[in-house]
Design a protein around this motif. Structure first.
Motif, PDB file in Angstrom:
ATOM      1  N   GLU A 194       2.889  -2.022   3.162  1.00  0.00           N
ATOM      2  CA  GLU A 194       2.569  -1.028   4.185  1.00  0.00           C
ATOM      3  C   GLU A 194       3.781  -0.109   4.410  1.00  0.00           C
ATOM      4  O   GLU A 194       3.633   1.111   4.548  1.00  0.00           O
ATOM      5  CB  GLU A 194       2.155  -1.743   5.488  1.00  0.00           C
ATOM      6  N   ARG A 197       3.923   2.299   1.550  1.00  0.00           N
ATOM      7  CA  ARG A 197       2.935   3.390   1.690  1.00  0.00           C
ATOM      8  C   ARG A 197       3.422   4.445   2.674  1.00  0.00           C
ATOM      9  O   ARG A 197       3.286   5.640   2.451  1.00  0.00           O
ATOM     10  CB  ARG A 197       1.596   2.828   2.181  1.00  0.00           C
ATOM     11  N   SER A 201       4.279   8.393   1.982  1.00  0.00           N
ATOM     12  CA  SER A 201       3.606   9.477   2.691  1.00  0.00           C
ATOM     13  C   SER A 201       4.609  10.368   3.424  1.00  0.00           C
ATOM     14  O   SER A 201       4.454  11.584   3.486  1.00  0.00           O
ATOM     15  CB  SER A 201       2.499   8.931   3.596  1.00  0.00           C
TER      16      SER A 201
END
Ligand SMILES: Nc1ncnc2c1ncn2[C@@H]1O[C@H](COP(=O)(O)OP(=O)(O)OP(=O)(O)O)[C@@H](O)[C@H]1O
Ligand SMILES: [Mg+2]
Length: 208
Positions: A194, A197, A201
């Motif tokens: 997580e 990610r 981003s």
């Protein structure tokens, strides 16, 4: 982009055990898969001279390294890394990922050891020679989580320092990160994937 270079310098910062090495690796893998030329380095280290300095700083050799001497050693490693590796890679248009960078000295040698922050920043500026990270990712963990992750491994010289030291380092990091406009804070207690990610981003506009 702060640097007048084709490439990008991405920095991971955080307390010991916050996951900087894990996330630097995951980001490097992702970017390589996307076709980027990526060089991953660490501080202290990243060059032959830097690795010698790293041994002096982190090994339990029993020498009494005073705070100012410690700061200078980090700056030796940093000055060499910037000139030998970072600037040439940036000029080539590549991505360089650094596991710790200048903000570590502000947090550890400045807030942690008590060296005046303006002294740390003056030496950082000299070592950096105008190079600034395009993005700094700060992985925030609390002191309890740091201790949980550290347990089971042999602590190095700096990790043996008292909890109070790490409290100052974390507060120092938070203050420094808030003052840097290219810095991003990510909750370091989230699952590794997580975090990765979120890092990707955050960097999307910078790199992809
Ligand atoms: N998001 C996460 N959740 C739980 N554990 C993690 C997470 N990220 C890393 N770890 C674990 O925490 C430990 C420290 O991770 P890592 O070595 O990446 O941290 P570091 O910031 O590089 O630490 P050091 O300062 O010791 O170099 C490892 O055992 C790693 O597997
Ligand atoms: Mg590490």
């Amino acid at each position: 982009m702060d640097n007048n270079f084709a490439g990008s310098l991405i920095v991971f910062e955080g307390l010991d055990g916050s996951g900087t090495t894990t996330q630097a690796g995951l980001l490097a893998d992702y970017l390589k898969e996307k076709g980027h030329e990526v060089l991953k380095v660490e501080e202290p280290g990243g060059t032959s001279l830097g690795r010698k300095v790293r041994d002096l700083l982190l090994e339990d050799h029993g020498m009494d390294i005073r705070p100012l001497s410690e700061l200078f050693l980090y700056e030796v490693s940093r000055a060499q890394l910037v000139r030998e590796k970072i600037i040439p890679e940036l000029e080539k248009g590549n991505v360089i990922i650094s596991d710790r960078f200048a903000a570590s000295s502000v947090a550890y040698q400045g807030h942690g050891r008590g060296i005046p922050i303006d002294v740390v920043k003056r030496l950082n500026d000299i070592a950096l020679n105008g190079v600034e990270p395009n993005a700094t990712i700060f992985l925030d963990i609390d002191l309890e989580e740091r201790e949980r992750r550290g347990s089971g491994q042999k602590p190095d010289r700096i990790e043996k320092e008292a909890r109070e030291f790490y409290r100052r380092v974390r507060e120092g990091y938070l203050e420094e990160i808030r003052s840097m406009d290219e810095a991003v804070l990510i909750d370091g207690t989230l699952p590794k994937d997580e975090i990765s990610r979120r890092v990707i981003s955050e960097l999307e506009t910078e790199l992809l």
